[in-house]
Design a protein around this motif. Sequence first.
Motif, PDB file in Angstrom:
ATOM      1  N   ALA A 109      -5.465 -10.685   3.517  1.00  0.00           N
ATOM      2  CA  ALA A 109      -6.471  -9.840   2.729  1.00  0.00           C
ATOM      3  C   ALA A 109      -7.887  -9.681   2.944  1.00  0.00           C
ATOM      4  O   ALA A 109      -8.638  -8.850   3.082  1.00  0.00           O
ATOM      5  CB  ALA A 109      -6.117 -10.018   1.107  1.00  0.00           C
ATOM      6  N   GLN A 119      -8.568  -8.287   6.416  1.00  0.00           N
ATOM      7  CA  GLN A 119      -8.683  -6.898   6.444  1.00  0.00           C
ATOM      8  C   GLN A 119      -9.805  -6.420   5.888  1.00  0.00           C
ATOM      9  O   GLN A 119     -10.570  -5.172   5.920  1.00  0.00           O
ATOM     10  CB  GLN A 119      -7.358  -6.435   5.690  1.00  0.00           C
ATOM     11  N   PRO A 161       0.811  -1.220   0.082  1.00  0.00           N
ATOM     12  CA  PRO A 161      -0.078  -0.083   0.043  1.00  0.00           C
ATOM     13  C   PRO A 161       0.760   1.363   0.059  1.00  0.00           C
ATOM     14  O   PRO A 161       0.362   2.155  -0.479  1.00  0.00           O
ATOM     15  CB  PRO A 161      -0.656  -0.244   0.977  1.00  0.00           C
TER      16      PRO A 161
END
Length: 175
Positions: free
Chosen positions: A164, A167, A98
């Motif tokens: 992922a 999250q 990110p």
Amino acid sequence: MVCVNRRDFGLLALRVGTGAVLAAHGSQKLAGWFGGGGIQGTTAAMEAMGFHPPKHSAVAAGLGEAGGGALLALGLATPAAGAAAAGAMAGAVAVHAPAGFFAQGGGYEYPAFLGFTAAAIGLTGPGRYSVDHVTCHVFDRPWVVALSFAGAAVAAAAVVGKRAKGQAEQAAEEF
């Protein structure tokens, strides 16, 4: 007369340098050496980064780095060592992605470089100055290469995918 092969010396330097860096990073995670957090600190960090179960993730990352790095440096079970280290670095890349590519902005440049280098060594082989060479490449066969890299890819995809998904679920709950 023994013929000196520059390629084999180059592989030795690359293996030892990359392996030592990876082993040092893994030692931080596992034993708290070199200013690292040890298992307890790494477990807390893994939890904060969204890896579950965090302690298993901490141990796996530490072993992938320390074990893979040590084996790379020795040139022992080189395909498995390269695959393990590359798989561990895939998790680090996912954490840093990110922030973009470059390391100075917190990006994934450094773990990607270590992962690609470890993978390249695992695929290329250790060279003549290695334990694999001394043992007649008993742990450096084509099937070991295929199995090691396939296993590391599946494991890395599962771990990164689970992170992922967790999250995304957490973000949906907060929304």
